[in-house]
Design a protein around this motif. Sequence first.
Motif: not given
Length: 344
Positions: A121-125, A272-284
């Motif tokens: 699921h995590i890599f389904s995008s 706020k915690e993971y500041k270097d995040t470049k994207a958000i994925t939504f899966v499942g």
Amino acid sequence: MKDNMKRYILGIETSCDETGAAVYESGVGLISNALYSQSLMHEQFGGVLPELASRTQLEKINFIIEQALKAANITLADIDTIAVTHKPGLPGSLLVGVCFAKAMAWATNKKIIGVNHLEGHIFSSFLEYNVPFPHLCLSASGGHTSLYYVTGFGKYEVIGETIDDAAGEAFDKIARLMNLAYPGGPLIEKLAQAAEFKDYFNYPRSMGQSLDFSFSGLKTAVLYDLVKQNAYDMQTKKFLKDDDLVFKQKVASSLLVCMADIFTHKIIRALKEYKDTKAITFVGGVACNKYIKQQLARVAHKHDLKFFAPSPQYCTDNGAMIAFVGNYKAEKNEFSAFDLDILK
Ligand code: KG4
Ligand code: ZN
């Protein structure tokens, strides 16, 4: 028979009530994806019946694998590696895929790779998009709800997860309170749309202090609110407003808005915690929900981040995501031994 230089991965998914098989061509991408969904069979039981699920897996797996090979225009002889979901899931269903994959690989001298369903699921995008690392992945289905910080292929960390029910399970259980069919998520979305995604009943949002989720309290809160509004009889366990479509639409709409609020709140906190995040994925499976997708996309946009959600056929369980993970594991030489099991 195809070019010998090409590497084909067969992905098999049988962890619950979907039988999936897909072929991924290394360096090229997904070339076939076959699926048999049992959801109509389980509808009458209001949820997945494990015995029926595993028996049906056994009946369908041969045909679905043949379909995947045929659609890819190759034969089993062309397959280099068989990737199979080996955990987590319903034991009986998982065993069908794992035993089938091992027997096939053993008999035809192929390599085998056990794939964790959640990693699928995590890599389904990635089946459709080139998602940058690191990113946050919200994975929500009937069996699990987790938030991951993903730094590379096969590299991810659970940063939040449900401490009780999964999000899809909450949709399904609340839908059941209102006599809606299984799976409840899509029906809730349809009803909510008719009520224009407004919040009528303001159900409590259990936000907590961490990145973990909790949905069982929401189910109880909705139940008590139904009782308060004379819509549910606790004694007979019966829903009393079957004919009141507008009421059902309002419940569904309030529920969906509440769920979307919980998800967006957790994502904002994680950012706020993971500041270097470049994207958000939504899966499942729950990522089929257009309203929640919209709300998460809005959060991503506000934070100047990219947002990705797979097409519905890659959100619900499928063999394609297993073949994809199988492919990068094969590239890293991460093959499994023939003692691959559903427990380890
Ligand atoms: O990923 P999936 O097919 O199977 C599991 O691994 O559980 O997800 C099925 C879940 C069900 O709980 C279903 O109600 C939910 O996904 N779901 C939805 C929608 N479509 C499916 N939930 C909310 N809105 C939807 N449109
Ligand atoms: Zn799943």
